[in-house]
Design an enzyme around this catalytic site. Structure first.
Site, mmCIF file in Angstrom:
data_model
loop_
_atom_site.group_PDB
_atom_site.id
_atom_site.type_symbol
_atom_site.label_atom_id
_atom_site.label_comp_id
_atom_site.label_asym_id
_atom_site.label_seq_id
_atom_site.Cartn_x
_atom_site.Cartn_y
_atom_site.Cartn_z
ATOM 1 C CD GLU A 176 -2.612 0.897 2.684
ATOM 2 O OE1 GLU A 176 -2.748 0.588 3.627
ATOM 3 O OE2 GLU A 176 -3.880 2.183 2.375
ATOM 4 C CE LYS A 218 -6.264 -0.220 2.150
ATOM 5 N NZ LYS A 218 -6.767 -1.381 2.609
HETATM 6 P P1 13P Z 1 -9.256 4.102 3.664
HETATM 7 O O1 13P Z 1 -9.862 3.279 3.132
HETATM 8 O O2 13P Z 1 -9.368 4.568 5.726
HETATM 9 O O3 13P Z 1 -7.627 4.863 3.562
HETATM 10 O O4 13P Z 1 -8.100 3.369 5.244
HETATM 11 C C1 13P Z 1 -7.490 2.039 4.048
HETATM 12 C C2 13P Z 1 -6.668 1.716 4.490
HETATM 13 O O5 13P Z 1 -6.277 0.597 5.117
HETATM 14 C C3 13P Z 1 -5.556 2.286 5.593
HETATM 15 O O6 13P Z 1 -4.227 2.186 5.327
#
Ligand code: 13P
Length: 347
Positions: A176, A218
């Site tokens: 991510e 992500k």
């Molecule tokens: P949000 O969808 O609130 O951005 O959170 C996703 C997430 O996993 C943050 O690490």
């Protein structure tokens, strides 16, 4: 790479369902509780996570749930592990394994996500507890001359080393790289930065011999900053997001699961819907799903307000948000779904 890694990745992103991110650290969860007027205690966090995982029908729309260390060890009121409540209904448990964003030396205002020390042992312990996938979030802020090259490179290398350790342990890594919405930057600036970050990420993943077929990306959507005076329509956001991803994400990646990043729940669904439609038109090579935390949980959290009498109503709202986002994956979401009681019950 083992076949089961690819199978798990496919089960997470290839079934037309999305992920429920419920992996807020205790500090973040407490911050959200405080804002909603909910007491910040271990038992409140446990009760809230029980509310989420025991929502009836969640598995219609959700393939996997990302947990936090505290939650993967917790049980429901009857003493059953929350992990088992998920697997009983076919939702795959995952775990956040980074230990948070800390100050990056010699880079004022920027952070490096930590958690590599001891990660091999933690991953094998989490696997025994039932986790089949993991998540690590790198934070890239956009302000003045930031992000710097040093910040991007260090964070992408950490993501790649984490991903390699996950695959070694038979756990699917969700990588991510979160280019933040905070600030008044334009969508164009978010595009250029996201493209740059993703190019460096895939360079680092390749350098660490990570197999992309067993990786889920992500990313953020390509969006204007929250304080930018120009907020492009959803169709433009979808076009920019797809163009950026098509330029920088190899086709071998198992799938893409968007974070919501502080967008309102409804806007996130509308943008996801437009992205899904655009992906079909552009013949995007990877499945595109959601991995939302705030945009799926926030309405339910506020309604629950820490009160036992409101658990059912909050679960209904959670399911409805999951259903809206599930519909968006097929390009079938519309604002009508938000207020139509028939849609609410169908959900
Ligand atoms: P949000 O969808 O609130 O951005 O959170 C996703 C997430 O996993 C943050 O690490």
């Amino acid at each position: 790479m083992s076949a089961s890694l690819v199978e798990t990745a496919h089960a997470l992103v290839g079934a037309g369902k999305g992920l429920l991110a419920m992996d807020e650290s205790n500090a973040t969860c407490d911050k959200r509780f405080a804002a909603a007027g909910i007491p910040q205690t271990v038992d409140m966090r446990r009760a809230y996570r029980e509310l989420l995982v025991t929502t009836e029908g969640l598995d219609d729309c959700i393939s996997g749930a990302i947990l936090y260390d505290e939650t993967i060890r917790q049980t429901d009121r009857q003493g059953r592990r929350l992990v088992d409540r998920l697997t009983d209904v076919g939702i795959i448990p995952g775990i956040k394994v980074d230990t948070g964003a800390k100050k990056l030396a010699l880079h004022p205002g920027e952070t490096i996500t930590e958690g590599l020390d001891g990660l091999r042992d933690r991953l094998s312990a989490y696997r025994i507890m039932g986790a089949r996938f993991a998540k690590w979030r790198a934070v890239i802020g956009l302000q003045d001359s930031q992000p710097t090259f040093g910040c991007i490179r260090a964070n992408m290398q950490a993501l790649a080393r984490y991903a390699a350790l996950c695959q070694e342990a038979g756990i699917v890594p969700i990588v991510e790289p979160d280019v933040l919405m905070t600030g008044d930057h334009t969508m164009e600036r978010c595009f250029v930065t996201t493209e740059n970050v993703l190019e460096i990420l895939f360079e680092e993943l390749t350098a660490q011999s990570v197999k992309l077929e067993g990786v889920i990306l992500k990313p953020n959507m390509v969006l204007p900053g929250l304080a930018c005076p120009v907020q492009e329509p959803v169709a433009d956001v979808a076009a920019a997001t797809l163009q950026c991803l098509l330029r920088s994400v190899p086709a071998a990646v198992a799938g893409i699961a968007f974070l919501s990043g502080g967008q309102s729940a409804r806007l996130a669904s509308a943008r996801l819907n437009a992205i899904a439609l655009r992906a079909v038109a552009e013949r995007a090579p990877w499945p595109l799903v959601f991995s939302f935390a705030r945009a799926i949980q926030q309405p339910a959290l506020e309604l629950w307000h820490g009160e036992a009498s409101k658990v059912r109503a909050a679960q209904h709202v959670l399911h409805h948000r999951a259903w809206c986002n599930h519909a968006a994956l097929g390009g079938n979401y519309s604002a009508v779904m938000e207020d139509d009681p028939a849609c609410l019950r169908a959900s």
